[in-house]
Scaffold this motif. Structure first.
Motif, mmCIF file in Angstrom:
data_model
loop_
_atom_site.group_PDB
_atom_site.id
_atom_site.type_symbol
_atom_site.label_atom_id
_atom_site.label_comp_id
_atom_site.label_asym_id
_atom_site.label_seq_id
_atom_site.Cartn_x
_atom_site.Cartn_y
_atom_site.Cartn_z
ATOM 1 N N TRP A 145 -3.401 4.159 15.142
ATOM 2 C CA TRP A 145 -3.202 2.918 14.268
ATOM 3 C C TRP A 145 -2.348 3.442 12.910
ATOM 4 O O TRP A 145 -3.308 3.763 12.228
ATOM 5 N N VAL A 146 -0.888 3.982 13.047
ATOM 6 C CA VAL A 146 -0.345 4.283 11.983
ATOM 7 C C VAL A 146 0.287 3.322 10.551
ATOM 8 O O VAL A 146 1.093 2.730 11.310
ATOM 9 N N MET A 147 -0.694 3.350 9.481
ATOM 10 C CA MET A 147 0.308 2.304 8.913
ATOM 11 C C MET A 147 1.088 2.617 7.638
ATOM 12 O O MET A 147 1.438 4.079 7.703
ATOM 13 N N ARG A 148 2.170 1.781 7.922
ATOM 14 C CA ARG A 148 3.178 2.197 7.243
ATOM 15 C C ARG A 148 3.484 1.640 5.937
ATOM 16 O O ARG A 148 3.189 0.533 5.157
ATOM 17 N N ARG A 149 2.712 2.865 5.242
ATOM 18 C CA ARG A 149 3.347 2.860 3.535
ATOM 19 C C ARG A 149 5.083 2.967 3.174
ATOM 20 O O ARG A 149 5.929 3.352 3.390
ATOM 21 N N ARG A 150 4.961 2.050 1.836
ATOM 22 C CA ARG A 150 6.175 1.464 1.737
ATOM 23 C C ARG A 150 5.937 1.958 -0.064
ATOM 24 O O ARG A 150 5.080 1.629 -0.432
ATOM 25 N N THR A 151 6.814 2.778 -0.125
ATOM 26 C CA THR A 151 7.432 2.565 -1.626
ATOM 27 C C THR A 151 6.980 1.194 -2.165
ATOM 28 O O THR A 151 7.712 0.490 -1.717
ATOM 29 N N GLN A 152 6.504 1.179 -3.440
ATOM 30 C CA GLN A 152 6.934 -0.502 -4.359
ATOM 31 C C GLN A 152 7.918 -0.801 -4.527
ATOM 32 O O GLN A 152 8.653 -1.629 -4.153
ATOM 33 N N GLY A 153 9.154 0.428 -4.616
ATOM 34 C CA GLY A 153 10.185 0.254 -5.154
ATOM 35 C C GLY A 153 11.283 -0.106 -4.009
ATOM 36 O O GLY A 153 11.784 -1.120 -3.903
ATOM 37 N N GLN A 213 1.114 -1.115 0.158
ATOM 38 C CA GLN A 213 0.614 -0.044 0.099
ATOM 39 C C GLN A 213 0.970 1.388 0.023
ATOM 40 O O GLN A 213 0.810 2.106 1.095
ATOM 41 N N PRO A 214 1.610 1.938 -1.011
ATOM 42 C CA PRO A 214 2.265 2.719 -1.109
ATOM 43 C C PRO A 214 1.538 3.953 -0.719
ATOM 44 O O PRO A 214 2.084 4.924 -0.864
ATOM 45 N N TRP A 215 0.209 4.533 -0.739
ATOM 46 C CA TRP A 215 -0.127 5.770 -0.336
ATOM 47 C C TRP A 215 -1.828 5.386 -0.062
ATOM 48 O O TRP A 215 -2.374 3.732 -0.584
ATOM 49 N N HIS A 216 -2.257 6.001 0.824
ATOM 50 C CA HIS A 216 -3.987 6.159 1.139
ATOM 51 C C HIS A 216 -4.219 7.441 1.525
ATOM 52 O O HIS A 216 -3.377 7.670 2.340
ATOM 53 N N PRO A 217 -5.267 7.997 1.070
ATOM 54 C CA PRO A 217 -5.835 9.568 0.423
ATOM 55 C C PRO A 217 -6.521 9.173 2.072
ATOM 56 O O PRO A 217 -6.983 10.374 3.058
ATOM 57 N N GLN A 218 -6.668 8.321 3.033
ATOM 58 C CA GLN A 218 -7.442 8.118 4.175
ATOM 59 C C GLN A 218 -6.940 7.975 5.745
ATOM 60 O O GLN A 218 -7.295 7.262 6.461
ATOM 61 N N LEU A 219 -5.749 7.930 5.284
ATOM 62 C CA LEU A 219 -4.024 7.638 5.801
ATOM 63 C C LEU A 219 -4.462 7.866 7.556
ATOM 64 O O LEU A 219 -4.799 7.054 8.457
ATOM 65 N N GLU A 220 -5.388 9.183 7.730
ATOM 66 C CA GLU A 220 -4.995 10.106 9.247
ATOM 67 C C GLU A 220 -6.660 9.191 10.154
ATOM 68 O O GLU A 220 -6.517 8.907 10.660
ATOM 69 N N MET A 221 -7.561 9.323 8.900
ATOM 70 C CA MET A 221 -8.933 8.632 9.521
ATOM 71 C C MET A 221 -8.605 6.747 10.003
ATOM 72 O O MET A 221 -9.375 7.097 11.185
ATOM 73 N N ILE A 222 -8.383 6.716 9.642
ATOM 74 C CA ILE A 222 -7.892 5.385 9.694
ATOM 75 C C ILE A 222 -7.168 5.122 10.765
ATOM 76 O O ILE A 222 -7.371 4.529 11.861
ATOM 77 N N ALA A 223 -6.018 5.799 10.745
ATOM 78 C CA ALA A 223 -5.341 6.048 11.895
ATOM 79 C C ALA A 223 -6.341 6.603 13.488
ATOM 80 O O ALA A 223 -6.331 5.959 14.527
ATOM 81 N N ARG A 224 -6.863 7.309 13.683
ATOM 82 C CA ARG A 224 -7.639 7.757 14.900
ATOM 83 C C ARG A 224 -9.021 6.570 15.237
ATOM 84 O O ARG A 224 -9.295 6.919 15.962
#
Length: 123
Positions: free
Chosen positions: A83-91, A61-72
């Motif tokens: 809970w903050v997801m760890r976004r990794r670039t695909q590389g 999951q390299p990007w997510h537009p609702q990261l903060e909403m999910i975290a809270r």
């Protein structure tokens, strides 16, 4: 088809899977953990268990537009902590997979660039 329940971050346990898997699927797991050392252990254990030519299917999951909403919103399993997801670039994700002994074969990504599914072969 067989199913094995194991600790996904215990490299020795994964390496000892019997029979050796010829397909491993890691979906929606690595995004939950920020520590690349844990991911490295997991991928390394799978690589040791799998014969050359076996396949690994993994998500990212390299990007997510609702990261903060999910975290809270999803704090119940973290004692009230965000809970903050760890976004990794695909590389970055592909480098972890390659370092473990796999060769990436293909990838699919949704139209928004949020979710990827990749397949790699054990070298």
């Amino acid at each position: 088809v067989s199913f094995n329940q194991a600790d996904a971050f215990d490299a020795e346990m994964l390496a000892g899977l019997d029979p050796a898997p010829d397909l491993a699927i890691v979906s929606g797991l690595y995004e939950l953990f920020s520590d690349n050392a844990m991911i490295t252990r997991s991928l390394g254990g799978l690589a040791k268990a799998m014969q050359p030519g076996s396949l690994l299917l993994y998500t990212n999951q390299p990007w997510h537009p609702q990261l903060e909403m999910i975290a809270r919103s999803l704090t119940s399993h973290r004692g009230g902590q965000a809970w903050v997801m760890r976004r990794r670039t695909q590389g970055e994700m592909d480098q972890l997979v390659t370092a473990a002994g796999f060769e990436k074969l293909d990838q699919r990504i949704d139209q928004w660039g949020i979710f990827t599914v990749s397949v790699a072969r054990r070298v």
